[in-house]
Design a protein around this motif. Structure first.
Motif, PDB file in Angstrom:
ATOM      1  N   VAL A   5      42.319  38.338  40.527  1.00 53.69           N
ATOM      2  CA  VAL A   5      43.510  38.543  41.348  1.00 53.69           C
ATOM      3  C   VAL A   5      44.526  37.463  41.027  1.00 53.69           C
ATOM      4  CG1 VAL A   5      44.437  38.764  43.662  1.00 53.69           C
ATOM      5  CG2 VAL A   5      42.123  39.586  43.167  1.00 53.69           C
ATOM      6  N   GLU A   6      45.633  37.883  40.417  1.00 50.21           N
ATOM      7  CA  GLU A   6      46.695  36.937  40.091  1.00 50.21           C
ATOM      8  C   GLU A   6      47.646  36.767  41.272  1.00 50.21           C
ATOM      9  OE1 GLU A   6      46.055  39.510  36.309  1.00 50.21           O
ATOM     10  OE2 GLU A   6      46.187  39.787  38.478  1.00 50.21           O
ATOM     11  N   SER A   7      48.216  35.591  41.345  1.00 53.32           N
ATOM     12  CA  SER A   7      49.245  35.320  42.349  1.00 53.32           C
ATOM     13  C   SER A   7      50.157  34.229  41.818  1.00 53.32           C
ATOM     14  CB  SER A   7      48.618  34.891  43.678  1.00 53.32           C
ATOM     15  OG  SER A   7      47.857  33.708  43.511  1.00 53.32           O
ATOM     16  N   GLY A   8      51.268  34.026  42.507  1.00 54.86           N
ATOM     17  CA  GLY A   8      52.173  32.943  42.129  1.00 54.86           C
ATOM     18  C   GLY A   8      53.407  33.382  41.385  1.00 54.86           C
ATOM     19  N   GLY A   9      53.495  34.659  41.055  1.00 56.95           N
ATOM     20  CA  GLY A   9      54.692  35.141  40.398  1.00 56.95           C
ATOM     21  C   GLY A   9      55.869  35.150  41.356  1.00 56.95           C
ATOM     22  N   GLY A  10      57.032  35.427  40.796  1.00 53.90           N
ATOM     23  CA  GLY A  10      58.223  35.470  41.630  1.00 53.90           C
ATOM     24  C   GLY A  10      59.479  35.388  40.805  1.00 53.90           C
ATOM     25  N   PHE A  11      60.558  35.061  41.492  1.00 54.60           N
ATOM     26  CA  PHE A  11      61.875  34.959  40.871  1.00 54.60           C
ATOM     27  C   PHE A  11      62.223  33.482  40.725  1.00 54.60           C
ATOM     28  CE2 PHE A  11      66.058  36.550  39.863  1.00 54.60           C
ATOM     29  CZ  PHE A  11      66.891  35.483  40.175  1.00 54.60           C
ATOM     30  N   VAL A  12      62.709  33.113  39.532  1.00 53.82           N
ATOM     31  CA  VAL A  12      63.072  31.723  39.292  1.00 53.82           C
ATOM     32  C   VAL A  12      64.281  31.696  38.365  1.00 53.82           C
ATOM     33  CG1 VAL A  12      61.502  31.468  37.339  1.00 53.82           C
ATOM     34  CG2 VAL A  12      62.141  29.458  38.674  1.00 53.82           C
ATOM     35  N   SER A  21      48.183  31.691  39.489  1.00 55.36           N
ATOM     36  CA  SER A  21      46.778  31.459  39.808  1.00 55.36           C
ATOM     37  C   SER A  21      46.002  32.752  39.600  1.00 55.36           C
ATOM     38  CB  SER A  21      46.652  30.995  41.261  1.00 55.36           C
ATOM     39  OG  SER A  21      45.306  30.847  41.634  1.00 55.36           O
ATOM     40  N   CYS A  22      44.774  32.624  39.157  1.00 58.38           N
ATOM     41  CA  CYS A  22      43.894  33.784  38.979  1.00 58.38           C
ATOM     42  C   CYS A  22      42.588  33.482  39.698  1.00 58.38           C
ATOM     43  CB  CYS A  22      43.659  34.037  37.503  1.00 58.38           C
ATOM     44  SG  CYS A  22      42.508  35.390  37.147  1.00 58.38           S
ATOM     45  N   ALA A  23      42.370  34.157  40.799  1.00 59.00           N
ATOM     46  CA  ALA A  23      41.124  34.008  41.559  1.00 59.00           C
ATOM     47  C   ALA A  23      40.106  35.007  41.038  1.00 59.00           C
ATOM     48  CB  ALA A  23      41.388  34.240  43.038  1.00 59.00           C
ATOM     49  N   VAL A  24      38.954  34.509  40.640  1.00 60.95           N
ATOM     50  CA  VAL A  24      37.952  35.343  39.968  1.00 60.95           C
ATOM     51  C   VAL A  24      36.684  35.431  40.808  1.00 60.95           C
ATOM     52  CG1 VAL A  24      36.607  35.644  37.857  1.00 60.95           C
ATOM     53  CG2 VAL A  24      38.875  34.592  37.743  1.00 60.95           C
ATOM     54  N   SER A  25      36.162  36.629  40.928  1.00 62.58           N
ATOM     55  CA  SER A  25      34.870  36.835  41.570  1.00 62.58           C
ATOM     56  C   SER A  25      34.071  37.827  40.748  1.00 62.58           C
ATOM     57  CB  SER A  25      35.049  37.342  43.004  1.00 62.58           C
ATOM     58  OG  SER A  25      35.771  38.554  43.018  1.00 62.58           O
ATOM     59  N   GLY A  26      32.773  37.671  40.768  1.00 66.37           N
ATOM     60  CA  GLY A  26      31.891  38.582  40.055  1.00 66.37           C
ATOM     61  C   GLY A  26      31.499  38.128  38.662  1.00 66.37           C
ATOM     62  N   ILE A  27      32.240  37.216  38.079  1.00 68.45           N
ATOM     63  CA  ILE A  27      31.872  36.565  36.821  1.00 68.45           C
ATOM     64  C   ILE A  27      32.143  35.079  36.987  1.00 68.45           C
ATOM     65  CG2 ILE A  27      32.283  38.554  35.311  1.00 68.45           C
ATOM     66  CD1 ILE A  27      34.980  37.286  34.538  1.00 68.45           C
ATOM     67  N   THR A  28      31.495  34.302  36.164  1.00 69.51           N
ATOM     68  CA  THR A  28      31.656  32.852  36.205  1.00 69.51           C
ATOM     69  C   THR A  28      32.589  32.445  35.085  1.00 69.51           C
ATOM     70  OG1 THR A  28      29.400  32.632  37.060  1.00 69.51           O
ATOM     71  CG2 THR A  28      30.428  30.655  36.136  1.00 69.51           C
ATOM     72  N   ASN A  75      34.887  24.782  39.829  1.00 68.92           N
ATOM     73  CA  ASN A  75      34.312  24.719  41.172  1.00 68.92           C
ATOM     74  C   ASN A  75      34.766  25.893  42.028  1.00 68.92           C
ATOM     75  OD1 ASN A  75      32.858  22.377  40.711  1.00 68.92           O
ATOM     76  ND2 ASN A  75      34.577  21.054  41.307  1.00 68.92           N
ATOM     77  N   ASN A  76      36.038  26.266  41.866  1.00 71.73           N
ATOM     78  CA  ASN A  76      36.589  27.352  42.671  1.00 71.73           C
ATOM     79  C   ASN A  76      36.712  28.662  41.894  1.00 71.73           C
ATOM     80  OD1 ASN A  76      37.138  26.007  45.268  1.00 71.73           O
ATOM     81  ND2 ASN A  76      38.475  24.702  44.002  1.00 71.73           N
ATOM     82  N   ASN A  77      36.254  28.647  40.649  1.00 72.24           N
ATOM     83  CA  ASN A  77      36.278  29.857  39.817  1.00 72.24           C
ATOM     84  C   ASN A  77      37.692  30.430  39.714  1.00 72.24           C
ATOM     85  OD1 ASN A  77      34.211  31.048  38.248  1.00 72.24           O
ATOM     86  ND2 ASN A  77      34.385  32.947  39.428  1.00 72.24           N
ATOM     87  N   ARG A  78      38.638  29.534  39.393  1.00 74.42           N
ATOM     88  CA  ARG A  78      40.034  29.951  39.266  1.00 74.42           C
ATOM     89  C   ARG A  78      40.610  29.481  37.941  1.00 74.42           C
ATOM     90  NH1 ARG A  78      43.563  31.020  43.840  1.00 74.42           N
ATOM     91  NH2 ARG A  78      42.305  31.507  45.673  1.00 74.42           N
ATOM     92  N   ALA A  79      41.554  30.250  37.454  1.00 74.83           N
ATOM     93  CA  ALA A  79      42.334  29.853  36.282  1.00 74.83           C
ATOM     94  C   ALA A  79      43.798  29.760  36.702  1.00 74.83           C
ATOM     95  CB  ALA A  79      42.160  30.865  35.155  1.00 74.83           C
ATOM     96  N   TYR A  80      44.523  28.904  36.001  1.00 70.66           N
ATOM     97  CA  TYR A  80      45.919  28.678  36.339  1.00 70.66           C
ATOM     98  C   TYR A  80      46.785  28.704  35.083  1.00 70.66           C
ATOM     99  CZ  TYR A  80      43.861  26.896  40.652  1.00 70.66           C
ATOM    100  OH  TYR A  80      43.140  26.774  41.812  1.00 70.66           O
ATOM    101  N   LEU A  81      48.042  29.024  35.293  1.00 71.33           N
ATOM    102  CA  LEU A  81      49.014  28.936  34.211  1.00 71.33           C
ATOM    103  C   LEU A  81      50.267  28.276  34.782  1.00 71.33           C
ATOM    104  CD1 LEU A  81      49.504  29.672  31.219  1.00 71.33           C
ATOM    105  CD2 LEU A  81      50.706  31.706  32.044  1.00 71.33           C
ATOM    106  N   PHE A 109      37.427  41.855  31.627  1.00 69.50           N
ATOM    107  CA  PHE A 109      38.027  42.297  32.874  1.00 69.50           C
ATOM    108  C   PHE A 109      39.459  41.785  32.969  1.00 69.50           C
ATOM    109  CE2 PHE A 109      34.297  44.135  34.623  1.00 69.50           C
ATOM    110  CZ  PHE A 109      33.233  43.348  34.213  1.00 69.50           C
ATOM    111  N   TRP A 110      40.299  42.598  33.620  1.00 71.81           N
ATOM    112  CA  TRP A 110      41.715  42.280  33.766  1.00 71.81           C
ATOM    113  C   TRP A 110      42.093  42.286  35.233  1.00 71.81           C
ATOM    114  CZ3 TRP A 110      45.649  42.087  29.781  1.00 71.81           C
ATOM    115  CH2 TRP A 110      45.122  42.145  28.481  1.00 71.81           C
ATOM    116  N   GLY A 111      43.046  41.444  35.568  1.00 73.99           N
ATOM    117  CA  GLY A 111      43.637  41.500  36.889  1.00 73.99           C
ATOM    118  C   GLY A 111      44.726  42.552  36.948  1.00 73.99           C
ATOM    119  N   GLN A 112      45.331  42.669  38.118  1.00 79.55           N
ATOM    120  CA  GLN A 112      46.345  43.701  38.318  1.00 79.55           C
ATOM    121  C   GLN A 112      47.741  43.239  37.910  1.00 79.55           C
ATOM    122  OE1 GLN A 112      45.392  41.644  40.654  1.00 79.55           O
ATOM    123  NE2 GLN A 112      47.333  40.984  41.546  1.00 79.55           N
TER     124      GLN A 112
END
Length: 120
Positions: A5-12, A21-28, A75-81, A109-112
């Motif tokens: 699940v990606e988040s953090g997008g927007g207008f800049v 941010s990419c919150a990942v569950s189901g894989i490590t 630790n939180n199973n997240r990726a960031y850009l 696997f891909w996020g939305q």
């Protein structure tokens, strides 16, 4: 069930920054190769950056090298850009992916996606 699940997008505005941010569950993610892709309007999907399983140094597309920084939090199973010095050509839908093998079976696997819009 695997979810990215990606988040953090927007207008800049031009020159601004965003952190995806990419919150990942189901894989490590420490066992996976995490990557970021983007698709600009009316263009082909473009690879942006990839980490390596175990947390090695990321690789970047030439178009973002020196401006974008990919990181992972095992630790939180997240990726960031972290995206700096954004320009209108960075506008697009950004996707997080996780790729690897589990018991010898490959997975990918891909996020939305999350939309990033940069104004000039």
């Amino acid at each position: 069930q695997v979810q990215l699940v990606e988040s953090g997008g927007g207008f800049v505005h031009f020159g601004g920054s965003l952190r995806l941010s990419c919150a990942v569950s189901g894989i490590t993610i420490s066992d996976s190769v995490m990557s970021w892709y983007r698709r600009a309007p009316e263009k082909e999907r473009e690879w942006v950056a990839s980490g390596s399983s175990g947390g090695g140094s990321p690789n970047y597309a030439d178009s973002v090298k020196g401006r974008f920084i990919m990181s992972t939090d095992f630790n939180n199973n997240r990726a960031y850009l972290q995206m700096n010095s954004l320009a209108p050509e960075d506008t697009g839908e950004y996707y997080c992916t996780g790729k690897g093998t589990h018991r010898g079976i490959p997975y990918e696997f891909w996020g939305q996606g999350t939309q990033v819009t940069v104004s000039s």
